[in-house]
Design a protein around this motif. Structure first.
Motif, short mmCIF file in Angstrom:
data_model
loop_
_atom_site.label_atom_id
_atom_site.label_comp_id
_atom_site.label_asym_id
_atom_site.label_seq_id
_atom_site.Cartn_x
_atom_site.Cartn_y
_atom_site.Cartn_z
N ASP A 182 0.81 -1.22 0.00
CA ASP A 182 0.00 0.00 0.00
C ASP A 182 0.84 1.27 0.00
OD1 ASP A 182 -2.67 -1.34 2.11
OD2 ASP A 182 -2.33 -1.40 -0.07
N ASP A 190 -1.57 4.94 9.52
CA ASP A 190 -2.99 4.92 9.86
C ASP A 190 -3.84 5.87 9.00
OD1 ASP A 190 -1.94 4.70 13.29
OD2 ASP A 190 -2.56 3.08 11.95
N ILE A 191 -3.31 6.39 7.90
CA ILE A 191 -4.11 7.32 7.09
C ILE A 191 -5.02 6.54 6.15
CG2 ILE A 191 -2.32 9.10 7.21
CD1 ILE A 191 -1.50 8.42 4.39
N ASP A 192 -6.12 7.21 5.72
CA ASP A 192 -7.10 6.56 4.85
C ASP A 192 -6.83 6.81 3.38
OD1 ASP A 192 -9.63 7.48 7.24
OD2 ASP A 192 -8.46 5.62 7.08
N TRP A 193 -6.00 7.82 3.06
CA TRP A 193 -5.73 8.12 1.66
C TRP A 193 -4.47 7.40 1.18
CZ3 TRP A 193 -5.83 11.53 5.75
CH2 TRP A 193 -4.61 12.06 6.17
N LYS A 248 -0.90 6.29 0.35
CA LYS A 248 0.32 6.52 1.13
C LYS A 248 1.51 6.73 0.20
CE LYS A 248 -1.35 3.44 4.80
NZ LYS A 248 -2.63 3.13 4.17
N ASN A 250 -2.35 16.52 8.70
CA ASN A 250 -2.66 15.80 7.45
C ASN A 250 -1.99 16.41 6.22
OD1 ASN A 250 -4.31 14.09 8.93
ND2 ASN A 250 -6.16 15.30 8.53
#
Length: 496
Positions: free
Chosen positions: A366, A401-404, A406, A483
């Protein structure tokens, strides 16, 4: 004083002079042989080029003659500008070909044919020019008659050129066979000369080498006797006044001095024995220290051996991805054990590649990892394990731990007087308080145990770089906000 002067007399004929003379003789032989071979081959090549030169000219004449007739016909039929331009271009090329024909004294039928072709061609070109001129003047009757005459001359010229070309080809084929025979003879002669030159050079080298090695052999045998404890070896006879002779004289003098020193050595034996006992005691302590060090490495080496065994097993079972993963883990921990060593920046970047491979296996690929490196800067020496902890922090505290999507990007470039190594992520960012804490004098962070950490924190990296490069400004941390990601830049003084 007289003895000392005699010992330091410069050799009359040095080994360097002999080797230089031998090399010059060998090179001279090679040069002469190569010059002879080159001259013969050049002559043969020149003869080969001349064999079919006239055939090539006649073939060009045939093509140009055909093109003249066709371009003239095209102009007469269409009166196009392209036809006229092609006509004059082919006429010029044909005239260039005619200049290579024989127009002087005639000795045989072939030269007579060349002269006839030259004269008829001149008449033919005059008629074609008139034909075009009549066409422009719209004199239909005259250009029709003239065109018929050019057709007749064209056919006659084409037959003459083809006949001459065939005759020349038969003659040149015979000449070509003779040249091939000459080339084969030249080849055999060249090989013979090279063989003779090789034998001569081998004999010269063997002779000169034997002259130099024979005294050395005697000297080596005498030195072996002395090494075996035979100090009654007689002095060696000096064969030549060169460097080997100087060494032989020095050896004889040394042998005499050794005999004189034996008695002194016996007198100092007790003192030497005491020193030896102290040395053995020091060696014992050193071995104990080395043993302790090796014992401290048992666990890491056991880990390396275990990982290597796993890698070999994966390779035997054709589990390529598992083998590559275990191999990367082994390489990473092998490199990581000693953080006190100095490495190149290229090695640091390589271990980061290993780390990112391992992490991307864990995160299912990812994390998008990208490098942009100025290769001319990768040979600089740096303390080991200064880059990987920064990348690890970017993974753990930045993008994990980010949702967008990487991203971790590394770039190496020259910025004024510093080599800048930038590690940028697009994660959650870092606040100013945390940045100030990292640069503080407190060792709180590096003393914290962390089962997931590599054990080498940012404070450790800063401390080691400050010690090694003797400067305080070794790291810059910037973050535009929450962010917005983080950039950590290492600054290495650039020395040209």
């Amino acid at each position: 004083m007289r003895k000392n002067k005699e010992k330091h007399v410069k050799p009359a004929m040095t080994i360097q002079f002999r080797m230089t003379a031998m090399s010059l003789v060998v090179m001279l032989i090679l040069l002469l042989v190569n010059m002879y071979i080159y001259t013969n081959i050049s002559n043969v090549i020149s003869d080969v080029n001349k064999v079919y030169e006239k055939n090539f000219t006649l073939n060009m004449m045939q093509d140009n003659l055909k093109n003249i007739q066709s371009s003239m016909t095209e102009y007469l039929q269409t009166k196009s500008t392209d036809g006229a331009e092609n006509y004059y271009r082919y006429v010029q090329e044909y005239q260039n070909n005619l200049s290579e024909l024989n127009t002087g004294i005639v000795n045989d039928n072939r030269q007579l044919t060349e002269k006839n072709i030259y004269n008829i061609s001149a008449e033919y070109l005059k008629l074609t020019d008139k034909c075009l001129e009549y066409k422009r003047g719209r004199d239909v009757e005259r250009y029709s008659v003239t065109y018929d005459e050019t057709q007749k001359l064209y056919g006659y010229l084409a037959d003459c050129i083809e006949s001459l070309n065939n005759d020349l080809f038969r003659i040149n084929s015979s000449n070509y066979q003779e040249i091939l025979a000459l080339l084969k003879y030249t080849q055999n002669l060249s090989m013979g000369l090279l063989l003779i030159a090789t034998i001569a050079m081998t004999a010269i080298i063997a002779y000169v080498t034997r002259r130099m090695t024979k005294p050395l052999t005697r000297l080596a045998m005498a030195a072996g006797d002395v090494a075996a404890g035979k100090f009654d070896t007689p002095p060696i006879e000096v064969a030549a006044e060169d460097e080997i002779g100087v060494v032989t004289n020095a050896f004889n003098t040394m042998l005499s001095s050794i005999r004189e020193y034996i008695d002194r050595i016996k007198e100092n034996m007790e003192h030497e024995r005491a020193l030896k006992e102290k040395e053995l005691l020091m060696e014992t302590h050193l071995k104990e220290a080395q043993l302790n060090y090796l014992q401290s490495q048992i666990s890491p080496h056991f880990l390396f051996n275990t990982l290597n065994a796993g890698a070999q097993l994966a390779m035997l079972e054709s589990a390529d991805r598992t083998y590559e993963y275990i191999q990367n883990v082994a390489d990473f921990y092998r490199y990581k054990v000693d953080t006190s060593k100095m490495v190149t920046l290229e090695e640091e970047l390589s271990i980061v590649d290993n780390y990112m491979y391992i992490i991307n296996v864990r995160f299912s690929g990812d994390i998008n990892y990208h490098k942009e490196v100025d290769e001319s800067l990768t040979s600089v020496l740096v303390p080991s394990m200064i880059l990987q902890p920064i990348v690890e922090n970017a993974v753990r505290y930045g993008v994990r731990d980010i949702d967008w999507e990487k991203h971790i990007d590394i770039s190496v470039y020259l910025d004024d007087d510093n080599i800048c190594i930038s590690v940028r992520d697009n994660g959650i960012g870092i606040d100013k308080e945390t940045i100030d804490k990292i640069f503080s004098d407190s060792e709180e962070e590096t003393s914290k145990p962390d089962t997931e950490s590599t054990g080498v924190g940012l404070k450790n990296v800063i401390s080691r770089m400050r010690i090694f490069f003797e400067t305080q400004d070794v790291m810059i941390i910037t973050s535009e906000g929450k962010n917005m990601g983080t950039e950590v830049a290492l600054l290495i003084p650039y020395v040209q």
